[in-house]
Scaffold this motif. Structure first.
Motif, PDB file in Angstrom:
ATOM      1  N   ARG A  95       0.657  -1.066  -0.056  1.00  0.00           N
ATOM      2  CA  ARG A  95       0.235  -0.111   0.217  1.00  0.00           C
ATOM      3  C   ARG A  95       1.025   1.353   0.276  1.00  0.00           C
ATOM      4  O   ARG A  95       0.359   2.409  -0.597  1.00  0.00           O
ATOM      5  CB  ARG A  95      -1.110  -0.071   1.465  1.00  0.00           C
ATOM      6  N   ALA A  96       1.874   1.080   1.103  1.00  0.00           N
ATOM      7  CA  ALA A  96       3.062   2.612   1.073  1.00  0.00           C
ATOM      8  C   ALA A  96       3.721   2.164  -0.913  1.00  0.00           C
ATOM      9  O   ALA A  96       3.898   3.979  -0.787  1.00  0.00           O
ATOM     10  CB  ALA A  96       3.762   2.052   2.136  1.00  0.00           C
ATOM     11  N   ARG A  97       3.678   2.225  -1.262  1.00  0.00           N
ATOM     12  CA  ARG A  97       4.734   1.229  -2.719  1.00  0.00           C
ATOM     13  C   ARG A  97       3.454   2.550  -3.324  1.00  0.00           C
ATOM     14  O   ARG A  97       4.165   3.173  -4.513  1.00  0.00           O
ATOM     15  CB  ARG A  97       5.076   0.243  -3.114  1.00  0.00           C
ATOM     16  N   LYS A  98       2.523   1.461  -3.506  1.00  0.00           N
ATOM     17  CA  LYS A  98       0.943   2.009  -4.289  1.00  0.00           C
ATOM     18  C   LYS A  98       0.463   3.759  -4.362  1.00  0.00           C
ATOM     19  O   LYS A  98       1.061   4.283  -5.309  1.00  0.00           O
ATOM     20  CB  LYS A  98       0.683   1.310  -4.385  1.00  0.00           C
ATOM     21  N   ARG A  99       1.384   3.863  -3.059  1.00  0.00           N
ATOM     22  CA  ARG A  99       0.936   5.904  -2.356  1.00  0.00           C
ATOM     23  C   ARG A  99       1.352   6.435  -3.328  1.00  0.00           C
ATOM     24  O   ARG A  99       1.650   7.082  -3.741  1.00  0.00           O
ATOM     25  CB  ARG A  99       0.879   5.588  -0.398  1.00  0.00           C
ATOM     26  N   ARG A 100       3.144   6.031  -3.283  1.00  0.00           N
ATOM     27  CA  ARG A 100       4.088   6.905  -3.315  1.00  0.00           C
ATOM     28  C   ARG A 100       4.409   6.871  -5.223  1.00  0.00           C
ATOM     29  O   ARG A 100       4.726   7.865  -5.385  1.00  0.00           O
ATOM     30  CB  ARG A 100       5.959   5.863  -2.967  1.00  0.00           C
ATOM     31  N   GLU A 108       1.439   6.492  -6.972  1.00  0.00           N
ATOM     32  CA  GLU A 108       0.551   7.258  -7.508  1.00  0.00           C
ATOM     33  C   GLU A 108       0.670   8.935  -6.716  1.00  0.00           C
ATOM     34  O   GLU A 108       1.100   9.617  -8.220  1.00  0.00           O
ATOM     35  CB  GLU A 108      -0.669   7.322  -6.557  1.00  0.00           C
ATOM     36  N   ALA A 109       1.872   9.425  -5.887  1.00  0.00           N
ATOM     37  CA  ALA A 109       1.848  11.006  -5.717  1.00  0.00           C
ATOM     38  C   ALA A 109       3.366  11.380  -6.990  1.00  0.00           C
ATOM     39  O   ALA A 109       2.861  11.906  -7.287  1.00  0.00           O
ATOM     40  CB  ALA A 109       2.275  11.027  -4.655  1.00  0.00           C
ATOM     41  N   ARG A 110       4.260   9.997  -7.431  1.00  0.00           N
ATOM     42  CA  ARG A 110       4.847  10.215  -8.366  1.00  0.00           C
ATOM     43  C   ARG A 110       3.933  10.799  -9.856  1.00  0.00           C
ATOM     44  O   ARG A 110       5.057  11.192 -10.672  1.00  0.00           O
ATOM     45  CB  ARG A 110       5.510   9.450  -8.385  1.00  0.00           C
ATOM     46  N   LEU A 111       2.970   9.691 -10.064  1.00  0.00           N
ATOM     47  CA  LEU A 111       2.275  10.718 -10.833  1.00  0.00           C
ATOM     48  C   LEU A 111       1.972  11.943 -11.152  1.00  0.00           C
ATOM     49  O   LEU A 111       1.093  11.777 -12.173  1.00  0.00           O
ATOM     50  CB  LEU A 111       1.623   9.004 -11.566  1.00  0.00           C
ATOM     51  N   LYS A 112       1.167  12.567  -9.567  1.00  0.00           N
ATOM     52  CA  LYS A 112       0.601  13.541 -10.090  1.00  0.00           C
ATOM     53  C   LYS A 112       0.828  14.721 -10.087  1.00  0.00           C
ATOM     54  O   LYS A 112       2.497  14.365 -10.852  1.00  0.00           O
ATOM     55  CB  LYS A 112       0.158  13.477  -8.787  1.00  0.00           C
TER      56      LYS A 112
END
Length: 290
Positions: free
Chosen positions: A279-284, A286-290
């Motif tokens: 989940r933490a990796r997915k959040r990172r 998603e944040a990188r793609l914003k």
């Protein structure tokens, strides 16, 4: 790692202690095959004594632990012989000492690290088998060691009389879900099952181990199964299509588990950590793609 015996102190002598309660220990169980209803302590047999009135039944507690459940069952059923088998010598010692202390003479304990039940009991010699909180062996590669895998359950059927019973209890929801499938594969008829033994069957005898687990918040999963009328599966004939790893039987919501079954703490902790990392990796990401 220190052994269980070494942790008991310098003055402890297993040999002396077991000798003092030898009336409740059977050291030659394979010689009793087919004769358990006429069981007497070894010293009485060697003195030429025989049992004039045989026991009505013989019941097996497989993995009897410290014997509290086995002894209590024997106290409440004086006409039945209860045989407790365990692989741990200190468990057998504690069990035998308890039986002698309580003056219970229709219970006997067997120490066997590699028990071969078909050589210990004759076909149809047992009326009931208790599988109380067996080791779960969560990994797939150890599935054959579980007492509730279909191949072992089929072996129990051969030792049970027609209509004989198996009672299975566990604090492990994954082991229970796995075992429920195995009882069907082995040809048992399940008479009842419950996800909360204390609530549904409060009058059943509870051993010390179960009391400790329920005090920690465990719900006891249990079933009672009868030796079915269908033929016993032949060796090698049972095909396993169900998952063999107990991890596959865990609920999806691991974070919401209020009680982790004994023996699966490591598995659950690892899976929780893995999911948190994902989940933490997915959040990172998603944040990188914003």
């Amino acid at each position: 790692m220190r052994s269980a015996r070494s942790r008991l102190g310098k003055g402890f002598s297993f040999e002396e202690r077991i000798l003092a309660c030898q009336a409740a220990v059977e050291t030659a169980p394979y010689g009793m095959r087919g004769r358990w209803k006429h069981w007497l302590p070894k010293a009485q047999r060697e003195a030429g004594q025989t049992r004039t009135t045989p026991f009505d039944e013989v019941r097996l507690d497989l993995g009897c632990g410290k014997g509290h459940f086995t002894v209590e069952c024997a106290k409440q059923n004086p006409g039945i012989l209860f045989v407790g088998v365990d692989v741990e010598e200190l468990c057998i010692l504690r069990s035998a000492e308890l039986a002698v202390k309580e003056g219970v003479e229709n219970v006997v304990f067997v120490l066997d690290r590699f028990p071969t039940l078909k050589d210990m009991f004759a076909p149809g010699e047992l009326s009931q088998i208790f599988l109380m909180f067996p080791t779960p062996f969560p990994k797939k590669k150890y599935a054959e060691k579980r007492t509730v895998i279909a191949e072992r359950l089929a072996g129990y059927r051969r030792l049970l009389e027609p209509g004989g019973l198996v009672r299975f209890e566990t604090d492990s929801q994954p082991l229970f879900d796995f075992g429920r499938i195995q009882f069907d594969l082995a040809g048992f008829d399940v008479l009842w099952e419950t996800r909360d033994l204390e609530a549904d069957y409060p009058s059943l005898i509870a051993g010390e181990y179960k009391q400790r687990l329920t005090a920690r918040g465990a719900c006891v999963h249990a079933l009672l199964a009868r030796n079915g009328e269908v033929p016993v599966p032949e060796e090698g004939s049972i095909m396993h299509e169900e998952p063999l790893s107990l991890i596959d039987y865990l609920p999806d919501d691991l974070e919401g588990m209020e009680y982790v079954p004994h023996g699966m703490e490591g598995c659950v902790t690892n899976m929780r950590n893995r999911r948190r990392n994902e989940r933490a990796r997915k959040r990172r990401e998603e944040a990188r793609l914003k």
